[in-house]
Design a protein around this motif. Sequence first.
Motif, PDB file in Angstrom:
ATOM      1  N   GLU A   1      53.326  28.023  41.703  1.00 58.00           N
ATOM      2  CA  GLU A   1      52.562  27.378  40.637  1.00 58.00           C
ATOM      3  C   GLU A   1      51.866  28.471  39.861  1.00 58.00           C
ATOM      4  O   GLU A   1      51.683  29.573  40.362  1.00 58.00           O
ATOM      5  N   THR A   2      51.445  28.149  38.659  1.00 57.55           N
ATOM      6  CA  THR A   2      50.780  29.167  37.864  1.00 57.55           C
ATOM      7  C   THR A   2      49.766  28.564  36.913  1.00 57.55           C
ATOM      8  O   THR A   2      49.837  27.383  36.578  1.00 57.55           O
ATOM      9  N   ARG A   3      48.801  29.375  36.553  1.00 59.86           N
ATOM     10  CA  ARG A   3      47.853  29.179  35.464  1.00 59.86           C
ATOM     11  C   ARG A   3      46.798  28.108  35.690  1.00 59.86           C
ATOM     12  O   ARG A   3      46.938  26.952  35.299  1.00 59.86           O
ATOM     13  N   TYR A   4      45.727  28.519  36.329  1.00 62.61           N
ATOM     14  CA  TYR A   4      44.535  27.700  36.455  1.00 62.61           C
ATOM     15  C   TYR A   4      43.566  28.185  35.382  1.00 62.61           C
ATOM     16  O   TYR A   4      42.984  29.261  35.495  1.00 62.61           O
ATOM     17  N   ASP A   5      43.420  27.416  34.320  1.00 57.77           N
ATOM     18  CA  ASP A   5      42.689  27.842  33.121  1.00 57.77           C
ATOM     19  C   ASP A   5      41.266  28.307  33.395  1.00 57.77           C
ATOM     20  O   ASP A   5      40.783  29.236  32.764  1.00 57.77           O
ATOM     21  N   ASP A   6      40.563  27.665  34.315  1.00 59.26           N
ATOM     22  CA  ASP A   6      39.168  28.017  34.560  1.00 59.26           C
ATOM     23  C   ASP A   6      38.995  29.414  35.159  1.00 59.26           C
ATOM     24  O   ASP A   6      37.892  29.949  35.151  1.00 59.26           O
ATOM     25  N   MET A   7      40.050  30.016  35.684  1.00 55.08           N
ATOM     26  CA  MET A   7      39.944  31.368  36.253  1.00 55.08           C
ATOM     27  C   MET A   7      39.930  32.432  35.161  1.00 55.08           C
ATOM     28  O   MET A   7      39.533  33.551  35.386  1.00 55.08           O
ATOM     29  N   ARG A   8      40.409  32.112  33.981  1.00 53.62           N
ATOM     30  CA  ARG A   8      40.390  33.004  32.814  1.00 53.62           C
ATOM     31  C   ARG A   8      41.028  34.362  33.087  1.00 53.62           C
ATOM     32  O   ARG A   8      40.499  35.401  32.722  1.00 53.62           O
TER      33      ARG A   8
END
Length: 110
Positions: free
Chosen positions: A49-56
């Motif tokens: 999986e990829t890209r957890y927006d809150d981690m920036r």
Amino acid sequence: LEANDHYPGQRGEGSSVAFALRTGPATLLSLSPEPEGWVLAWAPGEIVETRYDDMRGPNGMFRFESGPSGEAISRWIMSGATHHNALAPGHLDIEVPVLAQALGIRHARV
């Protein structure tokens, strides 16, 4: 580039590079100091999986090839790997031991 309020500067938010990681085969790498010198730990696996927006920042979920996650992460920690590590596309089971030997350091496959 994205604004990053986790690391503010003197004039407001800092910035970070954020992008989605490519899913598929990958190798997790960590170069860490130890009392006898250095250790290069590596673990083949895959980005699932990829890209957890809150981690920036660039991020993803890594699945170890070597077994269940609880056991694999315990071996990763025991290898001496640090919190900040690198991720390379593909499996590097041939390249990493050759690199470690050329550098004269210990290597640990997880």
